[in-house]
Design a protein around this motif. Structure first.
Motif, mmCIF file in Angstrom:
data_model
loop_
_atom_site.group_PDB
_atom_site.id
_atom_site.type_symbol
_atom_site.label_atom_id
_atom_site.label_comp_id
_atom_site.label_asym_id
_atom_site.label_seq_id
_atom_site.Cartn_x
_atom_site.Cartn_y
_atom_site.Cartn_z
ATOM 1 N N VAL A 66 0.847 -1.199 0.000
ATOM 2 C CA VAL A 66 0.000 0.000 0.000
ATOM 3 C C VAL A 66 0.880 1.246 0.000
ATOM 4 N N ALA A 67 1.864 1.265 0.886
ATOM 5 C CA ALA A 67 2.748 2.428 0.985
ATOM 6 C C ALA A 67 3.529 2.659 -0.304
ATOM 7 N N MET A 68 3.913 1.598 -0.956
ATOM 8 C CA MET A 68 4.768 1.727 -2.132
ATOM 9 C C MET A 68 4.006 1.908 -3.440
ATOM 10 N N THR A 69 2.743 1.560 -3.463
ATOM 11 C CA THR A 69 2.023 1.623 -4.748
ATOM 12 C C THR A 69 0.866 2.610 -4.761
ATOM 13 N N ASP A 70 0.502 3.162 -3.629
ATOM 14 C CA ASP A 70 -0.655 4.049 -3.573
ATOM 15 C C ASP A 70 -0.530 5.204 -4.563
ATOM 16 N N ASP A 71 0.639 5.806 -4.641
ATOM 17 C CA ASP A 71 0.834 6.907 -5.574
ATOM 18 C C ASP A 71 2.161 6.762 -6.295
ATOM 19 N N VAL A 72 2.382 5.593 -6.867
ATOM 20 C CA VAL A 72 3.645 5.371 -7.560
ATOM 21 C C VAL A 72 3.805 6.351 -8.730
ATOM 22 N N GLU A 73 2.714 6.758 -9.372
ATOM 23 C CA GLU A 73 2.823 7.733 -10.459
ATOM 24 C C GLU A 73 3.380 9.059 -9.962
ATOM 25 N N GLY A 74 3.039 9.403 -8.715
ATOM 26 C CA GLY A 74 3.540 10.647 -8.143
ATOM 27 C C GLY A 74 5.056 10.693 -8.070
ATOM 28 N N PHE A 75 5.676 9.535 -7.902
ATOM 29 C CA PHE A 75 7.132 9.465 -7.890
ATOM 30 C C PHE A 75 7.705 9.607 -9.300
ATOM 31 N N LEU A 76 6.932 9.209 -10.264
ATOM 32 C CA LEU A 76 7.449 9.103 -11.628
ATOM 33 C C LEU A 76 7.085 10.254 -12.549
ATOM 34 N N ILE A 77 5.934 10.846 -12.365
ATOM 35 C CA ILE A 77 5.327 11.732 -13.359
ATOM 36 C C ILE A 77 6.170 12.956 -13.704
ATOM 37 N N TYR A 78 6.913 13.483 -12.776
ATOM 38 C CA TYR A 78 7.756 14.641 -13.074
ATOM 39 C C TYR A 78 9.130 14.232 -13.591
ATOM 40 N N PHE A 79 9.785 13.346 -12.860
ATOM 41 C CA PHE A 79 11.173 13.035 -13.173
ATOM 42 C C PHE A 79 11.357 12.204 -14.441
ATOM 43 N N MET A 80 10.506 11.223 -14.655
ATOM 44 C CA MET A 80 10.739 10.313 -15.779
ATOM 45 C C MET A 80 10.661 11.005 -17.152
ATOM 46 N N PRO A 81 9.644 11.827 -17.415
ATOM 47 C CA PRO A 81 9.631 12.505 -18.719
ATOM 48 C C PRO A 81 10.738 13.560 -18.840
ATOM 49 N N ASN A 82 10.991 14.285 -17.755
ATOM 50 C CA ASN A 82 11.930 15.404 -17.813
ATOM 51 C C ASN A 82 13.397 14.997 -17.793
ATOM 52 N N TYR A 83 13.714 13.863 -17.172
ATOM 53 C CA TYR A 83 15.115 13.483 -17.056
ATOM 54 C C TYR A 83 15.474 12.174 -17.741
ATOM 55 N N LEU A 84 14.495 11.314 -17.973
ATOM 56 C CA LEU A 84 14.782 10.045 -18.636
ATOM 57 C C LEU A 84 14.067 9.907 -19.976
ATOM 58 N N GLY A 85 13.227 10.886 -20.310
ATOM 59 C CA GLY A 85 12.557 10.880 -21.603
ATOM 60 C C GLY A 85 11.426 9.881 -21.731
ATOM 61 N N PRO A 88 4.184 9.183 -21.382
ATOM 62 C CA PRO A 88 3.107 8.825 -20.447
ATOM 63 C C PRO A 88 2.735 7.344 -20.521
ATOM 64 N N LYS A 89 2.788 6.768 -21.707
ATOM 65 C CA LYS A 89 2.461 5.340 -21.850
ATOM 66 C C LYS A 89 3.509 4.471 -21.146
ATOM 67 N N GLU A 90 4.778 4.831 -21.265
ATOM 68 C CA GLU A 90 5.836 4.070 -20.585
ATOM 69 C C GLU A 90 5.678 4.161 -19.062
ATOM 70 N N ILE A 91 5.314 5.331 -18.575
ATOM 71 C CA ILE A 91 5.092 5.503 -17.139
ATOM 72 C C ILE A 91 3.913 4.647 -16.686
ATOM 73 N N ALA A 92 2.825 4.674 -17.451
ATOM 74 C CA ALA A 92 1.641 3.870 -17.106
ATOM 75 C C ALA A 92 1.973 2.384 -17.109
ATOM 76 N N ASN A 93 2.732 1.936 -18.096
ATOM 77 C CA ASN A 93 3.108 0.516 -18.172
ATOM 78 C C ASN A 93 4.000 0.115 -17.003
ATOM 79 N N TYR A 94 4.973 0.950 -16.684
ATOM 80 C CA TYR A 94 5.867 0.635 -15.579
ATOM 81 C C TYR A 94 5.100 0.621 -14.255
ATOM 82 N N THR A 95 4.227 1.610 -14.072
ATOM 83 C CA THR A 95 3.407 1.677 -12.868
ATOM 84 C C THR A 95 2.564 0.423 -12.709
ATOM 85 N N ALA A 96 1.934 -0.008 -13.786
ATOM 86 C CA ALA A 96 1.106 -1.218 -13.746
ATOM 87 C C ALA A 96 1.956 -2.440 -13.391
#
Length: 124
Positions: A66-85, A88-96
């Motif tokens: 629960v602690a690790m997955t409740d808002d996993v997108e919140g950890f990813l949504i800013y940094f992944m597109p801006n620093y790793l390119g 949104p689909k890659e973020i959604a797939n990884y989150t799932a």
């Protein structure tokens, strides 16, 4: 889940930020910078799923997904597109994938949690 650490290490390299507050001793350094003394650090290893035979560890393992997955997108949504390119689909797939791996609980691993506190002197 095996990608989580390397992903954040790479984001940290690109941003200059430290994301692993345990191994970098961020909390201890902050207390020292605030001029606290008698700093005590204790590491605890907690199952990342309810796989343990120990009842207490099993219960703690129930909370981790629960602690690790409740808002996993919140950890990813800013940094992944801006620093790793990432898209949104890659973020959604990884989150799932992360959520599925936690839900399946097939990986019997532990997370390291650190408690950092200041011990009051005995003569105080």
């Amino acid at each position: 889940m095996a990608q989580w650490g390397p992903i954040w290490k790479e984001v940290g390299r690109k941003t200059g930020l430290e994301f692993n507050v345990v191994s970098s001793n961020t909390m201890e350094k902050g207390l020292k910078n605030a001029e606290f003394t008698n700093i005590i650090s204790e590491d605890y290893y907690v199952p990342l799923a309810p796989w343990s035979d120990n009842p207490k560890m099993k219960q703690l393992g129930l909370y981790q997904p629960v602690a690790m997955t409740d808002d996993v997108e919140g950890f990813l949504i800013y940094f992944m597109p801006n620093y790793l390119g990432w898209t949104p689909k890659e973020i959604a797939n990884y989150t799932a994938t992360v959520r599925r791996e936690y839900r399946e609980a097939k990986i019997h691993s532990n997370g390291r949690w650190r408690m950092v506190r200041v011990q009051k002197p005995l003569d105080a």
